[in-house]
Design a protein around this motif. Sequence first.
Motif, PDB file in Angstrom:
ATOM      1  N   ALA A  81       0.830  -1.207   0.000  1.00 56.02           N
ATOM      2  CA  ALA A  81       0.000   0.000   0.000  1.00 56.02           C
ATOM      3  C   ALA A  81       0.864   1.256   0.000  1.00 56.02           C
ATOM      4  N   VAL A  82       1.894   1.263   0.820  1.00 60.78           N
ATOM      5  CA  VAL A  82       2.781   2.428   0.896  1.00 60.78           C
ATOM      6  C   VAL A  82       3.505   2.632  -0.432  1.00 60.78           C
ATOM      7  N   GLU A  83       3.947   1.530  -1.043  1.00 57.12           N
ATOM      8  CA  GLU A  83       4.605   1.620  -2.346  1.00 57.12           C
ATOM      9  C   GLU A  83       3.660   2.154  -3.416  1.00 57.12           C
ATOM     10  N   ALA A  84       2.352   1.956  -3.219  1.00 54.50           N
ATOM     11  CA  ALA A  84       1.346   2.481  -4.150  1.00 54.50           C
ATOM     12  C   ALA A  84       0.952   3.917  -3.798  1.00 54.50           C
ATOM     13  N   GLY A  85       1.636   4.514  -2.821  1.00 53.77           N
ATOM     14  CA  GLY A  85       1.379   5.897  -2.467  1.00 53.77           C
ATOM     15  C   GLY A  85       0.302   6.107  -1.427  1.00 53.77           C
ATOM     16  N   GLN A  86      -0.071   5.044  -0.702  1.00 50.92           N
ATOM     17  CA  GLN A  86      -1.165   5.129   0.271  1.00 50.92           C
ATOM     18  C   GLN A  86      -0.612   4.920   1.678  1.00 50.92           C
ATOM     19  N   ASP A  87      -0.572   5.992   2.460  1.00 46.27           N
ATOM     20  CA  ASP A  87      -0.010   5.907   3.810  1.00 46.27           C
ATOM     21  C   ASP A  87      -1.021   5.424   4.845  1.00 46.27           C
ATOM     22  N   SER A  88      -2.316   5.579   4.559  1.00 47.99           N
ATOM     23  CA  SER A  88      -3.344   5.091   5.471  1.00 47.99           C
ATOM     24  C   SER A  88      -4.479   4.489   4.653  1.00 47.99           C
ATOM     25  N   PHE A  89      -5.243   3.603   5.277  1.00 50.32           N
ATOM     26  CA  PHE A  89      -6.214   2.820   4.516  1.00 50.32           C
ATOM     27  C   PHE A  89      -7.133   2.060   5.455  1.00 50.32           C
ATOM     28  N   ALA A 101      -5.571  -9.012   8.438  1.00 54.12           N
ATOM     29  CA  ALA A 101      -6.022  -7.647   8.687  1.00 54.12           C
ATOM     30  C   ALA A 101      -5.882  -7.276  10.161  1.00 54.12           C
ATOM     31  N   VAL A 102      -6.248  -8.184  11.047  1.00 59.22           N
ATOM     32  CA  VAL A 102      -6.110  -7.925  12.484  1.00 59.22           C
ATOM     33  C   VAL A 102      -4.649  -7.697  12.840  1.00 59.22           C
ATOM     34  N   ARG A 103      -3.756  -8.514  12.308  1.00 55.75           N
ATOM     35  CA  ARG A 103      -2.336  -8.341  12.600  1.00 55.75           C
ATOM     36  C   ARG A 103      -1.815  -7.023  12.020  1.00 55.75           C
ATOM     37  N   ILE A 104      -2.301  -6.635  10.838  1.00 60.66           N
ATOM     38  CA  ILE A 104      -1.940  -5.333  10.281  1.00 60.66           C
ATOM     39  C   ILE A 104      -2.365  -4.221  11.236  1.00 60.66           C
ATOM     40  N   ALA A 105      -3.578  -4.330  11.778  1.00 56.04           N
ATOM     41  CA  ALA A 105      -4.113  -3.285  12.650  1.00 56.04           C
ATOM     42  C   ALA A 105      -3.323  -3.142  13.943  1.00 56.04           C
ATOM     43  N   THR A 106      -2.726  -4.236  14.429  1.00 54.09           N
ATOM     44  CA  THR A 106      -1.966  -4.149  15.675  1.00 54.09           C
ATOM     45  C   THR A 106      -0.493  -3.840  15.441  1.00 54.09           C
ATOM     46  N   ARG A 107       0.039  -4.180  14.269  1.00 53.35           N
ATOM     47  CA  ARG A 107       1.433  -3.852  13.955  1.00 53.35           C
ATOM     48  C   ARG A 107       1.570  -2.453  13.355  1.00 53.35           C
ATOM     49  N   HIS A 108       0.502  -1.962  12.721  1.00 55.42           N
ATOM     50  CA  HIS A 108       0.558  -0.664  12.040  1.00 55.42           C
ATOM     51  C   HIS A 108      -0.684   0.158  12.359  1.00 55.42           C
ATOM     52  N   PRO A 109      -0.943   0.389  13.643  1.00 55.65           N
ATOM     53  CA  PRO A 109      -2.192   1.057  14.023  1.00 55.65           C
ATOM     54  C   PRO A 109      -2.315   2.472  13.473  1.00 55.65           C
ATOM     55  N   GLY A 110      -1.191   3.141  13.265  1.00 57.54           N
ATOM     56  CA  GLY A 110      -1.250   4.499  12.749  1.00 57.54           C
ATOM     57  C   GLY A 110      -1.686   4.602  11.308  1.00 57.54           C
ATOM     58  N   ARG A 111      -1.674   3.495  10.606  1.00 48.30           N
ATOM     59  CA  ARG A 111      -2.039   3.492   9.185  1.00 48.30           C
ATOM     60  C   ARG A 111      -3.463   2.998   8.925  1.00 48.30           C
ATOM     61  N   VAL A 112      -4.055   2.282   9.882  1.00 51.08           N
ATOM     62  CA  VAL A 112      -5.323   1.581   9.633  1.00 51.08           C
ATOM     63  C   VAL A 112      -6.507   2.428  10.087  1.00 51.08           C
ATOM     64  N   ARG A 113      -7.353   2.801   9.148  1.00 45.59           N
ATOM     65  CA  ARG A 113      -8.524   3.629   9.427  1.00 45.59           C
ATOM     66  C   ARG A 113      -9.721   2.797   9.873  1.00 45.59           C
ATOM     67  N   ALA A 114      -9.790   1.561   9.400  1.00 46.21           N
ATOM     68  CA  ALA A 114     -10.934   0.708   9.716  1.00 46.21           C
ATOM     69  C   ALA A 114     -10.640  -0.710   9.242  1.00 46.21           C
TER      70      ALA A 114
END
Length: 269
Positions: A81-89, A101-114
């Motif tokens: 996502a970051v390589e595609a120019g998207q810092d949050s999603f 998705a759950v692991r993404i939300a806990t490893r990268h909480p600053g990027r996950v909107r929902a």
Amino acid sequence: MTTDHVLPTSHLDVLVQGCGPALLLAHGAGGGIEGNFGLVLDDLAQDHTLVGPHYPGAGGSAVAVEPLALDDLADRLVAAAVEAGQDSFAVLGESLGSAVAVRIATRHPGRVRALVLTAGFAVADPVLALAAQLIKSLAAAGQWEDVARLALMSCMSSADLAGLDPAALDEPVAHTLTAMPPGMLDHFDLVSRVDVRADLAKVSAPTLVMVPLGDRLVLPESSYRLAAGIPGARVVELPGAAHVLNPADRAIWLHHVRAFLAALPATTT
């Protein structure tokens, strides 16, 4: 404050489509972006930027050379996502993709909107664990057509299965066999090892859990437990829907997902 983990290079085949707030797509085991989300890609891309990475061994992504690790897979999806120019999603996870998705939300909480979690699980329930073991055993014996038969039986709704001609099952079995990616066994090996139960209470992003009530691969109870563990998670039931949503059930899913996404705070530029 929680710090997001350092990202690797994704090295994945990634679909990027549309414009607007980003949606990161996390597909299921033995599938891919088109297989899971193909019915809604064009619709969602009208007002969202879709980023759909294929797991190793799916789409055009190279087959893994070692067992998949959930942390690494989560980080590589975020990197895509970051390589595609998207810092949050927002992250839309299906089946195994829900745990990702759950692991993404806990490893990268600053990027996950929902989060939108469909046919999800925090740990494999007995039905899913037995199916994963059976798939691995059949594949080891070279019985790939039987793997396809199991997938067909497990992933279609009762109504859709009842509409098939028992004397003409070779065609849907062949279609299922063709659709199975080279990395299918690696995906189901990860399914059998995933456990994000300890992550659930740490999820801070708004979460929608979609429960297909006719799912015969992941028990609906797994989705309910997933939702119960995530603070404030909303649950929407899909009566009669199977593990893989047919066009009618996917249309209902889309209605609820769009309403959920529309209620999120606007992104800032």
